[in-house]
Design an enzyme around this catalytic site. Structure first.
Site, PDB file in Angstrom:
ATOM      1  N   ARG A 121       0.833  -1.192   0.000  1.00  0.00           N
ATOM      2  CA  ARG A 121       0.000   0.000   0.000  1.00  0.00           C
ATOM      3  C   ARG A 121       0.878   1.256   0.000  1.00  0.00           C
ATOM      4  O   ARG A 121       2.058   1.214   0.346  1.00  0.00           O
ATOM      5  CB  ARG A 121      -0.905   0.021   1.238  1.00  0.00           C
ATOM      6  CG  ARG A 121      -1.808  -1.191   1.394  1.00  0.00           C
ATOM      7  CD  ARG A 121      -2.566  -1.111   2.710  1.00  0.00           C
ATOM      8  NE  ARG A 121      -3.501  -2.217   2.905  1.00  0.00           N
ATOM      9  CZ  ARG A 121      -3.207  -3.361   3.512  1.00  0.00           C
ATOM     10  NH1 ARG A 121      -1.981  -3.558   3.980  1.00  0.00           N
ATOM     11  NH2 ARG A 121      -4.115  -4.301   3.661  1.00  0.00           N
ATOM     12  N   LYS A 146      -1.663  -1.718   7.665  1.00  0.00           N
ATOM     13  CA  LYS A 146      -3.010  -1.190   7.855  1.00  0.00           C
ATOM     14  C   LYS A 146      -3.797  -1.985   8.894  1.00  0.00           C
ATOM     15  O   LYS A 146      -4.584  -1.429   9.661  1.00  0.00           O
ATOM     16  CB  LYS A 146      -3.769  -1.185   6.516  1.00  0.00           C
ATOM     17  CG  LYS A 146      -5.146  -0.551   6.584  1.00  0.00           C
ATOM     18  CD  LYS A 146      -5.800  -0.545   5.217  1.00  0.00           C
ATOM     19  CE  LYS A 146      -7.196   0.071   5.282  1.00  0.00           C
ATOM     20  NZ  LYS A 146      -7.854   0.083   3.954  1.00  0.00           N
ATOM     21  N   HIS A 228      -3.785  -9.540   3.154  1.00  0.00           N
ATOM     22  CA  HIS A 228      -5.238  -9.612   3.297  1.00  0.00           C
ATOM     23  C   HIS A 228      -5.606 -10.624   4.376  1.00  0.00           C
ATOM     24  O   HIS A 228      -5.029 -11.705   4.451  1.00  0.00           O
ATOM     25  CB  HIS A 228      -5.889 -10.009   1.972  1.00  0.00           C
ATOM     26  CG  HIS A 228      -5.832  -8.927   0.934  1.00  0.00           C
ATOM     27  ND1 HIS A 228      -5.084  -9.021  -0.206  1.00  0.00           N
ATOM     28  CD2 HIS A 228      -6.429  -7.710   0.899  1.00  0.00           C
ATOM     29  CE1 HIS A 228      -5.231  -7.917  -0.921  1.00  0.00           C
ATOM     30  NE2 HIS A 228      -6.030  -7.107  -0.269  1.00  0.00           N
ATOM     31  N   TYR A 237      -9.305  -7.799  -4.726  1.00  0.00           N
ATOM     32  CA  TYR A 237      -8.100  -7.364  -5.428  1.00  0.00           C
ATOM     33  C   TYR A 237      -7.617  -8.358  -6.485  1.00  0.00           C
ATOM     34  O   TYR A 237      -6.626  -8.100  -7.164  1.00  0.00           O
ATOM     35  CB  TYR A 237      -6.978  -7.095  -4.413  1.00  0.00           C
ATOM     36  CG  TYR A 237      -7.220  -5.834  -3.624  1.00  0.00           C
ATOM     37  CD1 TYR A 237      -6.774  -4.605  -4.086  1.00  0.00           C
ATOM     38  CD2 TYR A 237      -7.922  -5.870  -2.422  1.00  0.00           C
ATOM     39  CE1 TYR A 237      -7.016  -3.439  -3.374  1.00  0.00           C
ATOM     40  CE2 TYR A 237      -8.170  -4.713  -1.701  1.00  0.00           C
ATOM     41  CZ  TYR A 237      -7.708  -3.507  -2.179  1.00  0.00           C
ATOM     42  OH  TYR A 237      -7.960  -2.356  -1.472  1.00  0.00           O
TER      43      TYR A 237
END
Length: 250
Positions: A121, A146, A228, A237
């Protein structure tokens, strides 16, 4: 979140919050941000209220967030990034793809190319310090991501080739000396100038995930690279073209 801190609704006692309050807040917030943002904020509010009820001994009769209708999340994006578009972006950001970046625009192009190779990211890329780069062992260590967990990102041969363009700095120095906001601003300006419709920096993550899936067919391996936490998020994605899948059927 700063927006929640500033909202007068959350300056009152949590015991006085009702589902009507939350419904009014939801409708007002939808005029300001996207439905997905509102749902993320509702998740946070709900988690705090549940903890207050179950663990802090706050006298709540229930969780008002669970009594309101959630806004429908927008359709997930499917935008991919072609090789031609990558070259166009590099050109408009003034980077030749084979020399060390010098300007903020060139660093933005470098970050985009590295993102396509690693699925990292924007915030992860700009948080990397030189001490996190383990080129000899082919990975980058992300201290914070994240979802709040550490992650080691394996480096492809192309990713290592990109990193070898850089002159090593002190351990505490950033790998990419550009802030996330500047990176986004410069990327947006370049896409606008290039006439690339609806292309965002974050689309690199989708392109990377889809490309990585060709090499890492095991879902657990793929999610270990991308970070993920669920199959549903990974599927958002993973956007292969039908022609790519057709080749596997031959």
């Amino acid at each position: 979140m700063e927006s929640l801190k500033k909202d007068l609704l959350f300056h009152r006692s949590v015991t006085s919050l009702t589902n009507q309050h939350m419904a009014q807040w939801r409708d007002k917030r939808l005029l300001e941000v996207s439905a997905s943002t509102v749902n993320r904020e509702l998740n946070l509010i709900s988690a705090v209220l549940t903890t207050a009820l179950k663990e802090w001994g706050v006298a709540l009769t229930g969780n008002p967030v669970r009594s309101i209708k959630r806004p429908a999340n927008p359709k997930s994006r499917s935008r991919r990034v072609s090789r031609e578009e990558q070259d166009i972006i590099a050109k408009h950001l003034g980077w030749d793809g084979c020399s060390e970046p010098r300007t903020s625009s060139q660093w933005t192009a470098f970050a985009f190319f590295l993102a396509i190779e690693t699925a990292m990211r924007r915030g992860e890329l700009t948080s990397i310090r030189w001490q996190d780069v383990h080129l000899e062992r082919s990975y980058i260590h992300l201290e914070t991501t994240k979802n709040g967990e550490e992650r080691d990102v394996p480096l492809s041969s192309k990713a290592k080739k990109l990193l070898r363009l850089l002159s090593a700095k002190a351990r505490h120095e950033p790998l990419i000396p550009v802030s996330p906001d500047v990176l986004t601003s410069l990327f947006h300006r370049a896409t606008r100038q290039a006439g690339l419709i609806d292309l965002r920096f974050h689309d690199s993550r989708r392109e990377a995930t889809t490309q990585l899936s060709k090499k890492l067919s095991n879902v657990l391996e793929l999610s270990a690279v991308t970070g993920h936490k669920s199959l549903n998020m990974l599927k958002i994605y993973y956007k292969p073209h039908a022609s790519e899948l057709a080749k596997k059927l031959e």
